[in-house]
Enzyme design. Structure first.
Site, PDB file in Angstrom:
ATOM      1  CG  HIS A   1      38.329  39.099  43.258  1.00 23.93           C
ATOM      2  ND1 HIS A   1      38.465  40.404  42.642  1.00 23.93           N
ATOM      3  CD2 HIS A   1      38.933  38.313  42.423  1.00 23.93           C
ATOM      4  CE1 HIS A   1      38.589  40.374  41.300  1.00 23.93           C
ATOM      5  NE2 HIS A   1      38.911  39.013  41.181  1.00 23.93           N
TER       6      HIS A   1
ATOM      7  NE  ARG B   1      33.520  34.179  37.843  1.00 21.73           N
ATOM      8  CZ  ARG B   1      33.570  34.031  36.707  1.00 21.73           C
ATOM      9  NH1 ARG B   1      32.785  34.600  35.812  1.00 21.73           N
ATOM     10  NH2 ARG B   1      34.805  34.246  36.000  1.00 21.73           N
TER      11      ARG B   1
END
Length: 295
Positions: free
Chosen positions: A231, A236
């Protein structure tokens, strides 16, 4: 710097012939070992067993200039690593596959194929049993605040209540803009000066730090399980993420791919697995997909 200058650290070991590791209880700092005469890293241990048995200084022979050097006279050069993996679950791919076998009461012949099938079907709870712990050095408060928003993780950050703050992160776009860099440097110098003045007035570090900008850097330890890392990488490593944390996430992903290639095979921004969910998708999605495929 000579190796004997590092003896005060007490705990060190030769990791390979051309590298030493200064080891605390958990964190390891790496230094490249060089010949003090010619600078070559091509060294061989001369008297390893004799030194071990008779407690004599370890000696090395330089294969370039031929000189023999005692360990304390070797030159050392620090190797700076922004992201260091300091602990992880061994054989993460196999462990998660074995856990899935228990869940499904199945006994497939090929763990890799089985694990790929489970991950593709979205049954990701098995990945929560594998964890990874990273040391991230020199991270700004801007990026660390973004990092700790990932709540299914454990964090321990260098405390500026008890340690003296030093060092500032300069964003790439400021670094490459002469005028912006001048403005940035001016503010940083004033903030650093004010911080030092407050400390000289015997104010505690925890109060003096209030004048420091978000560019101040620190070190942080982060532990995430594999499911949360997937995730984290989705959000990111995306080009829409801020550059500093994007660079950190990509370095973490490189490490994870080496440790658990099946789990992290398709890890990265959402666009490499299908559609982009951003309002304004990137124009170079094919290049992004190629980048992560080769990572």
């Amino acid at each position: 710097m000579l190796l004997k200058d590092l003896y005060k650290e007490k705990l060190f070991q030769f990791d390979t012939v051309d590298m030493i590791v200064l080891a605390g209880d958990v964190i390891k700092y790496k230094y490249k070992v060089k010949c003090p005469h010619c600078g070559s890293t091509n060294l061989t241990k001369e008297n390893y067993y004799k030194a071990k048995v008779l407690d004599e200084p370890l000696q090395f022979k330089c294969q370039n200039c031929g000189k023999v050097i005692e360990e304390g006279d070797l030159e050392v050069e620090p190797i700076y690593e922004k992201v260091i993996l300091i602990s992880h679950t061994n054989q993460s791919d196999n462990l998660c596959a074995d856990i899935a076998k228990i869940c499904y009461q199945s006994n497939p012949k090929d763990n890799k194929t089985f694990l790929r099938k489970i991950i593709k079907s979205g049954h990701l709870s098995i990945l929560e049993h594998a964890s990874f712990t990273f040391l991230i050095t020199g991270i700004s408060r801007v990026a660390s605040h973004q990092l700790v928003r990932h709540r299914i993780a454990s964090f321990t950050q260098q405390s500026h209540r008890y340690t003296k703050a030093s060092g500032f992160f300069v964003p790439e776009k400021i670094l490459n803009n002469t005028k912006a860099k001048e403005i940035f440097d001016d503010i940083i110098k004033k903030a650093q000066s004010a911080y030092e003045e407050l400390l000289n007035l015997d104010l505690p570090k925890e109060d003096a730090r209030y004048v420091l900008p978000c560019a101040i850097v620190s070190d942080i330890i982060v532990t995430m399980n594999a499911r949360e890392l997937l995730h984290f990488f989705t959000l990111r490593t995306c080009k829409k993420a801020q550059k500093e944390i994007q660079d950190i996430a990509i370095e973490m992903l490189k490490i994870c791919k080496k440790i658990a290639p099946i789990i992290f095979k398709n890890a990265g921004p959402s666009c490499i697995r299908g559609r982009c969910y951003e309002t304004k998708p990137c124009d170079d999605i094919n290049q992004i997909r190629q980048f992560f495929a080769k990572l």
